[in-house]
Design a protein around this motif. Structure first.
Motif, PDB file in Angstrom:
ATOM      1  N   ARG A 170      18.361 -43.265  13.200  1.00 41.82           N
ATOM      2  CA  ARG A 170      17.796 -42.387  12.178  1.00 41.82           C
ATOM      3  C   ARG A 170      16.274 -42.324  12.307  1.00 41.82           C
ATOM      4  O   ARG A 170      15.633 -43.296  12.699  1.00 41.82           O
ATOM      5  CB  ARG A 170      18.158 -42.877  10.768  1.00 41.82           C
ATOM      6  N   ARG A 171      15.712 -41.186  11.943  1.00 37.67           N
ATOM      7  CA  ARG A 171      14.262 -41.064  11.852  1.00 37.67           C
ATOM      8  C   ARG A 171      13.798 -41.600  10.502  1.00 37.67           C
ATOM      9  O   ARG A 171      14.617 -41.883   9.621  1.00 37.67           O
ATOM     10  CB  ARG A 171      13.843 -39.608  12.053  1.00 37.67           C
ATOM     11  N   ASP A 172      12.485 -41.711  10.330  1.00 35.28           N
ATOM     12  CA  ASP A 172      11.964 -42.344   9.123  1.00 35.28           C
ATOM     13  C   ASP A 172      11.938 -41.407   7.920  1.00 35.28           C
ATOM     14  O   ASP A 172      12.586 -41.648   6.905  1.00 35.28           O
ATOM     15  CB  ASP A 172      10.532 -42.864   9.373  1.00 35.28           C
ATOM     16  N   LEU A 173      11.200 -40.317   8.039  1.00 35.82           N
ATOM     17  CA  LEU A 173      10.847 -39.490   6.883  1.00 35.82           C
ATOM     18  C   LEU A 173      11.183 -38.030   7.142  1.00 35.82           C
ATOM     19  O   LEU A 173      10.938 -37.514   8.236  1.00 35.82           O
ATOM     20  CB  LEU A 173       9.343 -39.628   6.606  1.00 35.82           C
ATOM     21  N   VAL A 174      11.733 -37.360   6.117  1.00 27.81           N
ATOM     22  CA  VAL A 174      11.954 -35.919   6.201  1.00 27.81           C
ATOM     23  C   VAL A 174      11.439 -35.269   4.928  1.00 27.81           C
ATOM     24  O   VAL A 174      11.547 -35.824   3.839  1.00 27.81           O
ATOM     25  CB  VAL A 174      13.448 -35.582   6.411  1.00 27.81           C
ATOM     26  N   TRP A 175      10.843 -34.095   5.106  1.00 31.73           N
ATOM     27  CA  TRP A 175      10.493 -33.254   3.960  1.00 31.73           C
ATOM     28  C   TRP A 175      11.059 -31.871   4.225  1.00 31.73           C
ATOM     29  O   TRP A 175      10.865 -31.299   5.309  1.00 31.73           O
ATOM     30  CB  TRP A 175       8.983 -33.153   3.749  1.00 31.73           C
ATOM     31  N   ILE A 176      11.776 -31.331   3.236  1.00 33.53           N
ATOM     32  CA  ILE A 176      12.343 -29.990   3.334  1.00 33.53           C
ATOM     33  C   ILE A 176      11.671 -29.134   2.267  1.00 33.53           C
ATOM     34  O   ILE A 176      11.821 -29.372   1.073  1.00 33.53           O
ATOM     35  CB  ILE A 176      13.868 -30.010   3.133  1.00 33.53           C
ATOM     36  N   GLY A 177      10.917 -28.160   2.712  1.00 34.77           N
ATOM     37  CA  GLY A 177      10.202 -27.304   1.767  1.00 34.77           C
ATOM     38  C   GLY A 177       9.428 -26.231   2.504  1.00 34.77           C
ATOM     39  O   GLY A 177       9.065 -26.390   3.673  1.00 34.77           O
ATOM     40  N   ASN A 178       9.163 -25.142   1.819  1.00 29.21           N
ATOM     41  CA  ASN A 178       8.473 -24.002   2.418  1.00 29.21           C
ATOM     42  C   ASN A 178       6.987 -24.038   2.108  1.00 29.21           C
ATOM     43  O   ASN A 178       6.568 -24.522   1.051  1.00 29.21           O
ATOM     44  CB  ASN A 178       9.085 -22.698   1.905  1.00 29.21           C
ATOM     45  N   TRP A 179       6.187 -23.524   3.019  1.00 26.35           N
ATOM     46  CA  TRP A 179       4.745 -23.475   2.797  1.00 26.35           C
ATOM     47  C   TRP A 179       4.405 -22.497   1.684  1.00 26.35           C
ATOM     48  O   TRP A 179       3.577 -22.741   0.836  1.00 26.35           O
ATOM     49  CB  TRP A 179       4.020 -23.083   4.085  1.00 26.35           C
ATOM     50  N   GLY A 180       5.089 -21.350   1.683  1.00 20.75           N
ATOM     51  CA  GLY A 180       4.854 -20.361   0.627  1.00 20.75           C
ATOM     52  C   GLY A 180       3.470 -19.765   0.717  1.00 20.75           C
ATOM     53  O   GLY A 180       2.988 -19.396   1.784  1.00 20.75           O
ATOM     54  N   ASP A 181       2.795 -19.724  -0.414  1.00 22.71           N
ATOM     55  CA  ASP A 181       1.475 -19.108  -0.494  1.00 22.71           C
ATOM     56  C   ASP A 181       0.377 -20.150  -0.619  1.00 22.71           C
ATOM     57  O   ASP A 181      -0.698 -19.876  -1.178  1.00 22.71           O
ATOM     58  CB  ASP A 181       1.423 -18.145  -1.686  1.00 22.71           C
ATOM     59  N   GLY A 182       0.623 -21.330  -0.118  1.00 23.04           N
ATOM     60  CA  GLY A 182      -0.394 -22.369  -0.117  1.00 23.04           C
ATOM     61  C   GLY A 182      -0.617 -23.035  -1.453  1.00 23.04           C
ATOM     62  O   GLY A 182      -1.672 -23.634  -1.682  1.00 23.04           O
ATOM     63  N   GLU A 183       0.405 -22.992  -2.351  1.00 25.68           N
ATOM     64  CA  GLU A 183       0.219 -23.576  -3.687  1.00 25.68           C
ATOM     65  C   GLU A 183       0.155 -25.098  -3.676  1.00 25.68           C
ATOM     66  O   GLU A 183      -0.123 -25.713  -4.700  1.00 25.68           O
ATOM     67  CB  GLU A 183       1.358 -23.166  -4.629  1.00 25.68           C
ATOM     68  N   ARG A 184       0.429 -25.731  -2.523  1.00 26.81           N
ATOM     69  CA  ARG A 184       0.412 -27.190  -2.478  1.00 26.81           C
ATOM     70  C   ARG A 184      -0.152 -27.704  -1.155  1.00 26.81           C
ATOM     71  O   ARG A 184       0.223 -28.778  -0.689  1.00 26.81           O
ATOM     72  CB  ARG A 184       1.825 -27.736  -2.689  1.00 26.81           C
ATOM     73  N   GLY A 185      -1.055 -26.945  -0.548  1.00 29.73           N
ATOM     74  CA  GLY A 185      -1.622 -27.343   0.740  1.00 29.73           C
ATOM     75  C   GLY A 185      -2.307 -28.697   0.673  1.00 29.73           C
ATOM     76  O   GLY A 185      -2.080 -29.565   1.530  1.00 29.73           O
ATOM     77  N   ALA A 186      -3.161 -28.913  -0.327  1.00 24.64           N
ATOM     78  CA  ALA A 186      -3.862 -30.196  -0.453  1.00 24.64           C
ATOM     79  C   ALA A 186      -2.886 -31.320  -0.750  1.00 24.64           C
ATOM     80  O   ALA A 186      -3.047 -32.450  -0.253  1.00 24.64           O
ATOM     81  CB  ALA A 186      -4.912 -30.098  -1.557  1.00 24.64           C
ATOM     82  N   GLU A 187      -1.864 -31.033  -1.546  1.00 27.20           N
ATOM     83  CA  GLU A 187      -0.874 -32.047  -1.893  1.00 27.20           C
ATOM     84  C   GLU A 187      -0.050 -32.457  -0.672  1.00 27.20           C
ATOM     85  O   GLU A 187       0.268 -33.642  -0.489  1.00 27.20           O
ATOM     86  CB  GLU A 187       0.044 -31.522  -3.001  1.00 27.20           C
ATOM     87  N   LEU A 188       0.284 -31.497   0.169  1.00 30.37           N
ATOM     88  CA  LEU A 188       1.019 -31.831   1.385  1.00 30.37           C
ATOM     89  C   LEU A 188       0.184 -32.729   2.293  1.00 30.37           C
ATOM     90  O   LEU A 188       0.704 -33.670   2.910  1.00 30.37           O
ATOM     91  CB  LEU A 188       1.419 -30.557   2.122  1.00 30.37           C
ATOM     92  N   GLU A 189      -1.092 -32.465   2.366  1.00 31.13           N
ATOM     93  CA  GLU A 189      -1.974 -33.308   3.173  1.00 31.13           C
ATOM     94  C   GLU A 189      -2.010 -34.739   2.638  1.00 31.13           C
ATOM     95  O   GLU A 189      -1.869 -35.700   3.399  1.00 31.13           O
ATOM     96  CB  GLU A 189      -3.383 -32.712   3.194  1.00 31.13           C
TER      97      GLU A 189
END
Length: 386
Positions: A199-218
């Motif tokens: 198994r791999r360690d970490l997965v995130w499933i989500g769309n970039w969209g219109d950048g409403e969470r760019g800083a949060e993703l970082e």
């Protein structure tokens, strides 16, 4: 004080015919609400009701799915979901005729405004069905003119996918009665799967969209994965070039869109996942987790969440880990990835709450209560079928 939902207990005393106007039931490309409505239709059918969906033939999600991945995914829908009925409509479709035998009609907020108004007029002229408007987005705060411009006068009620959104409708005077109706996990699809040997360690499933969470993703995904040298995977769509370059620089494997029926296998192939909400849900619509945490917990994977206010108490405090900043996220990741027993216990707590409170079966029972409040007949048996 905001009025309480006017919702007595009750279920229909006869089979009902439901019609859902969806943005798409067939395509879940950048369209998480399709996951939920598939589960709702299935849960209604299991209970002996008849449910079908109508969707625009040229819907945005459907068009993008075909353009990016081919039309075979459209054909596969009938194979993957043979029990779910859906039909497309175009400009000449006779909606009034299609609804002649309907008892309940639910109209999603991405439906064309002219059609929203047309269905309301049909109800106002005496159509026999209950007519509900279903809002599962943040446009009530991020695009108020778009929602304010909808003609909801003929609608019996509004289904808002969180109490904060319901309050926005009440303050603005949109709709006659407004009910809270959260999304939930379709546990006929989202369930624990056997983990592969590697198994791999970490997965995130989500769309970039219109950048409403760019800083949060970082802060909560990219830097923690890079600093801990994790084998990390990201699935989703609408990622601009600069976001893809940043993922690559952090050593994160970007794998694009994944059909929702494959998501349980993706979770099983990873040891932990994270929830990073869009900014409007954190800042202006507290208490709305959106559908992803429900689905992740239903799959039995440990979940670590970036900050959001569970204002409605949907989850127990320990159903998921909470990370107030990037340092806390790294600490939680480090612990869960190094301690299999802690990870297993964490996953079990979240799964327990989903099964007890947050399946599409539970939401159908809540919908019956809403219909009872609106005067639709209701029976005695209250057994929950998830």
């Amino acid at each position: 004080m905001t009025p309480q939902d006017p919702r007595p207990a009750g279920r229909p005393d006869r089979p009902l015919r439901f019609v859902f106007y969806t943005h798409s039931l067939v395509s879940d490309w950048n369209h998480g609400n399709a996951h939920f409505l598939r589960g709702i239709l299935r849960a209604l059918e299991v209970r002996g009701h008849h449910a079908r969906a109508l969707e625009p033939a040229d819907g945005w999600s459907r068009r993008n799915l075909v353009a990016a991945h081919g039309d075979h995914h459209i054909d596969e829908f009938g194979i993957l979901f043979p029990d779910l009925g859906t039909k497309t409509y175009g400009p000449r479709f006779d909606h009034e005729e299609a609804l002649e035998d309907a008892d309940v009609v639910v109209v999603h907020e991405w439906t064309d405004p002219a059609l929203v108004a047309r269905l309301g007029r049909a109800r106002a002229r005496g159509a026999r069905f209950r007519l509900l408007f279903h809002d599962t987005h943040h446009r009530a705060v991020s695009d108020r003119p778009g929602i304010a411009g909808l003609d909801l006068d003929g609608y019996d009620g509004v289904l808002a996918f969180g109490a904060a959104l319901r309050e926005e409708y009440l303050r603005a005077g949109w709709g006659r009665q407004v009910f809270t109706w959260h999304e939930a996990a379709d546990v006929s699809v989202f369930r624990p799967m056997a983990a592969p040997a590697a198994r791999r360690d970490l997965v995130w499933i989500g769309n970039w969209g219109d950048g409403e969470r760019g800083a949060e993703l970082e802060e909560f995904l990219v830097r923690p994965a890079a600093m801990l040298s994790l084998d990390a995977t990201v699935h989703g769509v609408r990622y601009p070039d600069h976001a893809l370059k940043r993922l690559d620089l952090a050593g994160i494997d970007y794998r694009g869109w994944v059909p929702n029926v494959q998501v349980p296998e993706v979770f099983a192939a990873h040891r932990v996942t994270v929830h990073i909400p869009r900014r409007p849900y954190v800042e202006t619509l507290p208490g709305i987790p959106t559908i992803r945490p429900f689905e992740a917990l239903a799959c039995g994977i440990p979940l670590i969440s970036a900050p959001w206010d569970d204002a409605e108490g949907l989850f127990r405090e320990d159903d998921m880990r909470r990370a107030g900043d990037g340092a806390a996220m790294r600490a939680h990741l480090r612990e869960l990835l190094s301690d299999p027993e802690a990870a297993e216990a964490q996953a079990a707590r979240g799964l327990e709450t989903i099964r007890a409170r947050h399946t599409c079966g539970h939401r159908v029972e809540e919908l019956f209560d809403i219909l009872a409040a609106l005067g639709t007949a209701a029976p005695q048996n209250r057994e929950i079928i998830t």
